[in-house]
Each structure stands twice: as C-alpha cells, then as structure tokens.
Design a protein around this motif. Sequence first.
Motif, PDB file in Angstrom:
ATOM      1  N   VAL A   1       0.811  -1.214   0.000  1.00 53.24           N
ATOM      2  CA  VAL A   1       0.000   0.000   0.000  1.00 53.24           C
ATOM      3  C   VAL A   1       0.844   1.263   0.000  1.00 53.24           C
ATOM      4  O   VAL A   1       0.412   2.290  -0.489  1.00 53.24           O
ATOM      5  CB  VAL A   1      -0.997   0.064   1.185  1.00 53.24           C
ATOM      6  CG1 VAL A   1      -1.862  -1.170   1.225  1.00 53.24           C
ATOM      7  CG2 VAL A   1      -0.297   0.255   2.510  1.00 53.24           C
ATOM      8  N   TRP A   2       2.059   1.181   0.531  1.00 56.65           N
ATOM      9  CA  TRP A   2       2.835   2.409   0.626  1.00 56.65           C
ATOM     10  C   TRP A   2       3.822   2.564  -0.520  1.00 56.65           C
ATOM     11  O   TRP A   2       3.837   3.581  -1.201  1.00 56.65           O
ATOM     12  CB  TRP A   2       3.540   2.507   1.981  1.00 56.65           C
ATOM     13  CG  TRP A   2       3.636   3.934   2.392  1.00 56.65           C
ATOM     14  CD1 TRP A   2       4.687   4.771   2.199  1.00 56.65           C
ATOM     15  CD2 TRP A   2       2.594   4.703   2.996  1.00 56.65           C
ATOM     16  NE1 TRP A   2       4.371   6.024   2.643  1.00 56.65           N
ATOM     17  CE2 TRP A   2       3.096   6.010   3.139  1.00 56.65           C
ATOM     18  CE3 TRP A   2       1.300   4.430   3.421  1.00 56.65           C
ATOM     19  CZ2 TRP A   2       2.338   7.040   3.704  1.00 56.65           C
ATOM     20  CZ3 TRP A   2       0.556   5.450   3.982  1.00 56.65           C
ATOM     21  CH2 TRP A   2       1.075   6.730   4.112  1.00 56.65           C
TER      22      TRP A   2
ATOM     23  N   ARG B   1       1.487   9.722  -9.814  1.00 54.47           N
ATOM     24  CA  ARG B   1       0.328   9.018 -10.385  1.00 54.47           C
ATOM     25  C   ARG B   1       0.798   7.933 -11.327  1.00 54.47           C
ATOM     26  O   ARG B   1       1.785   8.111 -12.023  1.00 54.47           O
ATOM     27  CB  ARG B   1      -0.545   9.986 -11.206  1.00 54.47           C
ATOM     28  CG  ARG B   1      -1.301  10.992 -10.406  1.00 54.47           C
ATOM     29  CD  ARG B   1      -2.632  10.447 -10.012  1.00 54.47           C
ATOM     30  NE  ARG B   1      -3.099  11.074  -8.806  1.00 54.47           N
ATOM     31  CZ  ARG B   1      -4.284  10.803  -8.266  1.00 54.47           C
ATOM     32  NH1 ARG B   1      -5.083   9.920  -8.815  1.00 54.47           N
ATOM     33  NH2 ARG B   1      -4.644  11.379  -7.161  1.00 54.47           N
TER      34      ARG B   1
ATOM     35  N   ALA C   1       1.264   2.834  -7.991  1.00 54.22           N
ATOM     36  CA  ALA C   1       2.025   3.992  -7.501  1.00 54.22           C
ATOM     37  C   ALA C   1       2.287   3.855  -6.003  1.00 54.22           C
ATOM     38  O   ALA C   1       3.349   4.212  -5.515  1.00 54.22           O
ATOM     39  CB  ALA C   1       1.264   5.279  -7.787  1.00 54.22           C
ATOM     40  N   GLY C   2       1.305   3.307  -5.276  1.00 56.43           N
ATOM     41  CA  GLY C   2       1.454   3.197  -3.829  1.00 56.43           C
ATOM     42  C   GLY C   2       1.023   4.480  -3.150  1.00 56.43           C
ATOM     43  O   GLY C   2       1.120   5.571  -3.709  1.00 56.43           O
ATOM     44  N   LEU C   3       0.546   4.344  -1.922  1.00 57.32           N
ATOM     45  CA  LEU C   3       0.050   5.524  -1.213  1.00 57.32           C
ATOM     46  C   LEU C   3       1.149   6.550  -0.989  1.00 57.32           C
ATOM     47  O   LEU C   3       0.904   7.748  -1.023  1.00 57.32           O
ATOM     48  CB  LEU C   3      -0.553   5.114   0.135  1.00 57.32           C
ATOM     49  CG  LEU C   3      -1.918   4.442   0.083  1.00 57.32           C
ATOM     50  CD1 LEU C   3      -2.351   4.058   1.490  1.00 57.32           C
ATOM     51  CD2 LEU C   3      -2.947   5.362  -0.553  1.00 57.32           C
ATOM     52  N   GLY C   4       2.359   6.068  -0.721  1.00 58.02           N
ATOM     53  CA  GLY C   4       3.464   6.979  -0.449  1.00 58.02           C
ATOM     54  C   GLY C   4       3.692   7.925  -1.619  1.00 58.02           C
ATOM     55  O   GLY C   4       3.713   9.146  -1.476  1.00 58.02           O
ATOM     56  N   ARG C   5       3.806   7.352  -2.814  1.00 59.30           N
ATOM     57  CA  ARG C   5       4.052   8.150  -4.013  1.00 59.30           C
ATOM     58  C   ARG C   5       2.814   8.980  -4.348  1.00 59.30           C
ATOM     59  O   ARG C   5       2.903  10.121  -4.774  1.00 59.30           O
ATOM     60  CB  ARG C   5       4.391   7.199  -5.165  1.00 59.30           C
ATOM     61  CG  ARG C   5       4.963   7.870  -6.373  1.00 59.30           C
ATOM     62  CD  ARG C   5       6.001   7.015  -7.103  1.00 59.30           C
ATOM     63  NE  ARG C   5       5.618   5.614  -7.258  1.00 59.30           N
ATOM     64  CZ  ARG C   5       6.375   4.724  -7.908  1.00 59.30           C
ATOM     65  NH1 ARG C   5       7.533   5.078  -8.439  1.00 59.30           N
ATOM     66  NH2 ARG C   5       5.999   3.484  -8.007  1.00 59.30           N
ATOM     67  N   LEU C   6       1.643   8.355  -4.131  1.00 58.92           N
ATOM     68  CA  LEU C   6       0.377   9.002  -4.455  1.00 58.92           C
ATOM     69  C   LEU C   6       0.186  10.283  -3.652  1.00 58.92           C
ATOM     70  O   LEU C   6      -0.229  11.320  -4.178  1.00 58.92           O
ATOM     71  CB  LEU C   6      -0.745   8.010  -4.139  1.00 58.92           C
ATOM     72  CG  LEU C   6      -2.085   8.165  -4.826  1.00 58.92           C
ATOM     73  CD1 LEU C   6      -1.917   8.238  -6.331  1.00 58.92           C
ATOM     74  CD2 LEU C   6      -2.970   6.970  -4.463  1.00 58.92           C
ATOM     75  N   THR C   7       0.475  10.205  -2.363  1.00 62.80           N
ATOM     76  CA  THR C   7       0.267  11.378  -1.520  1.00 62.80           C
ATOM     77  C   THR C   7       1.308  12.458  -1.801  1.00 62.80           C
ATOM     78  O   THR C   7       1.137  13.602  -1.399  1.00 62.80           O
ATOM     79  CB  THR C   7       0.304  11.012  -0.024  1.00 62.80           C
ATOM     80  OG1 THR C   7       1.542  10.365   0.247  1.00 62.80           O
ATOM     81  CG2 THR C   7      -0.847  10.100   0.341  1.00 62.80           C
ATOM     82  N   GLU C   8       2.376  12.071  -2.498  1.00 61.04           N
ATOM     83  CA  GLU C   8       3.355  13.085  -2.921  1.00 61.04           C
ATOM     84  C   GLU C   8       2.982  13.670  -4.278  1.00 61.04           C
ATOM     85  O   GLU C   8       3.728  14.437  -4.866  1.00 61.04           O
ATOM     86  CB  GLU C   8       4.753  12.457  -3.008  1.00 61.04           C
ATOM     87  CG  GLU C   8       5.378  12.209  -1.647  1.00 61.04           C
ATOM     88  CD  GLU C   8       6.446  11.124  -1.705  1.00 61.04           C
ATOM     89  OE1 GLU C   8       6.948  10.816  -2.801  1.00 61.04           O
ATOM     90  OE2 GLU C   8       6.770  10.574  -0.627  1.00 61.04           O
ATOM     91  N   GLY C   9       1.853  13.257  -4.799  1.00 61.53           N
ATOM     92  CA  GLY C   9       1.406  13.805  -6.076  1.00 61.53           C
ATOM     93  C   GLY C   9       1.736  12.920  -7.268  1.00 61.53           C
ATOM     94  O   GLY C   9       1.426  13.247  -8.403  1.00 61.53           O
TER      95      GLY C   9
ATOM     96  N   ASN D   1      -3.622   3.404  -9.189  1.00 60.78           N
ATOM     97  CA  ASN D   1      -2.847   4.351  -8.398  1.00 60.78           C
ATOM     98  C   ASN D   1      -2.463   3.732  -7.065  1.00 60.78           C
ATOM     99  O   ASN D   1      -1.349   3.886  -6.575  1.00 60.78           O
ATOM    100  CB  ASN D   1      -3.655   5.629  -8.169  1.00 60.78           C
ATOM    101  CG  ASN D   1      -3.596   6.525  -9.376  1.00 60.78           C
ATOM    102  OD1 ASN D   1      -2.554   6.616 -10.021  1.00 60.78           O
ATOM    103  ND2 ASN D   1      -4.703   7.152  -9.709  1.00 60.78           N
ATOM    104  N   PHE D   2      -3.419   3.010  -6.505  1.00 59.45           N
ATOM    105  CA  PHE D   2      -3.187   2.370  -5.218  1.00 59.45           C
ATOM    106  C   PHE D   2      -2.134   1.279  -5.333  1.00 59.45           C
ATOM    107  O   PHE D   2      -1.125   1.294  -4.626  1.00 59.45           O
ATOM    108  CB  PHE D   2      -4.512   1.778  -4.727  1.00 59.45           C
ATOM    109  CG  PHE D   2      -4.425   1.041  -3.430  1.00 59.45           C
ATOM    110  CD1 PHE D   2      -3.918   1.641  -2.297  1.00 59.45           C
ATOM    111  CD2 PHE D   2      -4.877  -0.260  -3.345  1.00 59.45           C
ATOM    112  CE1 PHE D   2      -3.855   0.957  -1.093  1.00 59.45           C
ATOM    113  CE2 PHE D   2      -4.824  -0.950  -2.147  1.00 59.45           C
ATOM    114  CZ  PHE D   2      -4.310  -0.339  -1.027  1.00 59.45           C
TER     115      PHE D   2
ATOM    116  N   GLY E   1       3.899   0.601  -3.225  1.00 54.92           N
ATOM    117  CA  GLY E   1       3.244   0.349  -4.505  1.00 54.92           C
ATOM    118  C   GLY E   1       3.994  -0.709  -5.287  1.00 54.92           C
ATOM    119  O   GLY E   1       5.206  -0.866  -5.152  1.00 54.92           O
TER     120      GLY E   1
END
Lengths: 234, 234
Positions: free
Chosen positions: A205-206, B217, B207-215, B203-204, A208
């Motif tokens: 999840v983190w 995609r 990309a993973g949440l870590g990369r996703l929350t950094e913008g 995206n989940f 990816g």
Amino acid sequence: MGAVKSKRVPRAVREQQMLDAAVLTFARRGYSAASMDEIAEAAGVSKPLVYLYLNSKEDLFSTVIRRESEALVAAVAAAVEPGATADRQLWSGLKGFFAHTAAHPHGWAVLHQQARTHGEPFTREVAAMRAEIIAFVTKLIGAAAKETGCVGELAEREVAGLAHALVGAAESLAEWVNVRADEGTSGEREHPSAKDTAATMMNFVWAGLGRLTEGGRWAPDGLAGQESASGVRR
Amino acid sequence: MGAVKSKRVPRAVREQQMLDAAVLTFARRGYSAASMDEIAEAAGVSKPLVYLYLNSKEDLFSTVIRRESEALVAAVAAAVEPGATADRQLWSGLKGFFAHTAAHPHGWAVLHQQARTHGEPFTREVAAMRAEIIAFVTKLIGAAAKETGCVGELAEREVAGLAHALVGAAESLAEWVNVRADEGTSGEREHPSAKDTAATMMNFVWAGLGRLTEGGRWAPDGLAGQESASGVRR
C-alpha cells in the motif's frame, strides 16, 4: 468437560465460555448448520442453560459478532502509535490487525465469512465495525496527503475508495494467512508472523507494486536496521 | 410475465430466465431466505418447472455460482491486453473486472457475499474462480518484477501475498462502488465509471500511497494525455 455444571461458576464467566464455544462452532460449521446442541456441548453446559443465558441462536450470533468486532477494533486501536506519522500509524495498526486475526482465527472467520451474509441485524453489526476501521484509514490517508503537502490533491471520493481498497486488501491477506496456517505446518506453509504480513501490506500500500518491483521498499522511519521489512524478503 | 408458459420457449432460454431470476433473488434475499416460489414467480414460470429444470435450490445455487463465476473470469480474460506490459495488463484486467461487476451487481453480490459462506460445494466453486484470478495476478506481479530486472528479489510467498491483497482490494472496491450506486444517484453518490475505479486501483497498487500522496500518479504507457488517470483527480 461435560461434568462441570457447578453453580459456583459465575454467570459472566459461564457466558464467556458459551460465547467461546459459539465462535468456534459458527466458524467451523457456518451459522446455518451450527446447532445449539453442539454449542452447549462445546461449552460443557446444558442446552437449556445456553437458552437461559443467551436467549436464541440469533441472539447468540449477534452477541458473538459484537464481542468479536469490539475486540478487533480495540486491538487495532491499541496497536496504533498515537502521534506518529501516518505511515507509521498505518504500520502499527496493521501489525495489530494481523496479530489479532491470527490469534483469533475463528472470531475472524465469523466476522469475515459468516456475519456479512445472514441478513439484518448481523450485517449491520459488521458493517458498523468495518465503517469504523475504514473511517480511521480514510483519516490516515488524508493525513498522509497533508503531511506531504498534497492537500486537496486527492479528491475525497478517491481517498474513500483507497481506504476501502486497503481494508479489503488487509481482510483478504488475513484470510489467506489463516487458511495457510490451517492447512498444516510443512516447510512451505508456515504461518508468517503478523509483522511479516504487515510488512507485505505496507510494501503493497505504501511503496506500490511499481516501486516494489524496482526493488524499492517501505521501511519504518529510522528503524531500517532493527525493525526493517527485510524479514519478508526471503 | 406470469402468463408466458408456452412450450415453444426452448429449454435453454427458459433455463437462463430462471437463472436470471435466481441471481436476483439470491442477491436480494440471501441464499437461506430465498424461496423457490419467489424464484419461479420472478422467472414467470411455475415452481414445478423450476424443479424439473434445475432440480433443487442447492443445485440452482450451484448453477448460478458457476454461471456467474465463468462470466466474470471470461470478462476479465477478454479485457486483458495480450502481450502488453504487466501494468497495462493489470490496468486492462481491472477495467474489465469493474465494468463487469458494475454491470452485473446481483451476480457479483451472489459471488462475493452469498457463495462464500454456505458451505460445500458452493465455497469450492467460488474459491476455484478466485484462485484462477489470483493465479493470473500472481503471474503478472512476477512478470512485472522480471520486467524491471528484479528477478528473485520478491520472494514467491510475498508475491502470492501481494496477489491476495490486490484481489481483496479490488473486491472491496467493487462492493463499495455497487453499494454507493444502490444508495441513489444524488450528486454526491454518482456511480464512478469502471475506468475511474480501475484508475483508483492502479494508483493504489502501482504507484502506492506513499508516491500518491506526494502527487505521483500511475498512467497508462504513452497515453497520459488521452487516457490519463486524471479523471479521478476531481
């Protein structure tokens, strides 16, 4: 066990024994097939006593669901490191989740497999517990986005979707781990530790899959040596 | 509909009508509560005809599970772009999965909520379908690791765990999307398209949440303009 019917066992203790027996029986036989006879026998009490204390099979099932739900939510809440960064909170919560579901495989089977399909009010009980966990995860994902300066970037609807995906992933993984544990303990099928399972989830999840397949890994902050996720890299 | 009992309707057609009615009834009422009377009425035929054609409620449920499983697996298989990179295969397979589960919400409810909890042989049918999809995803994750030169880096056990997590995430998301669609069509609760849901999943998982929350995609290769995941960034 069948002989132990002494009146000296307090009601509260007796009830917990009955609920333990009910969890086991519902998990193994399914709600429809489980009988009050079987539950009474497993608890070492008479069937009338089960009815006296817990009323009916429906009420017994409701009570089981509530007890197991509350225990699971409490275990996750207790495991989360308060005030930590979002990823560390998620990591500690996941460890708590996998430790609890591995330690209580029958309770987990009742919640995950039985309780969701036998109509109201059972469905509602489990949905409420699930909603509580999803709300917590939604908040964490929102916080993570904020920590990295990404406010407003992830739409609310998508954050909710991600939280549902994450919880579904954890549920599926918990079930898989327990089924493997059930299937025996040959070398290939050993039960991974809750920490290893949580590490698999965090990497998923983190980091990816994209980053993961490039060799990237999520690791708890500053603990790469002592508490790294490398345990799952065998 | 109740009047249409002409012998001229071929048996195969009549059977599919009965199965359609059964899917709807099982999804709405649950397996235990669903009655053969209700199914016959929904199909516009007599109850004896349902028994004649499909034998028993158990057999009818088995046939429904098999039909819905095969349709889902076929939809996913048909959607996957053969020979594409692993992430594109996953992306196209997810689009197929979410399109099918959204178009067949009752079939999906039977597979996801009903079939897994009513013992053998139902559990086995669904487990076989799920195993097929998980095997496909496991192969894709393995292929992705290989494409990025990461052979041997992801342990076999972890790849299997990741596949279970991914499939659980997709199942949870499909259920959520369908429940939202069920709850009405106010502005807040519109049904996201299969493509948007698949983009959330990619995206989940990629990309993973870590990369996703950094913008960061995930975007389909070379299609960032025309077919980007930006539809979910509202």
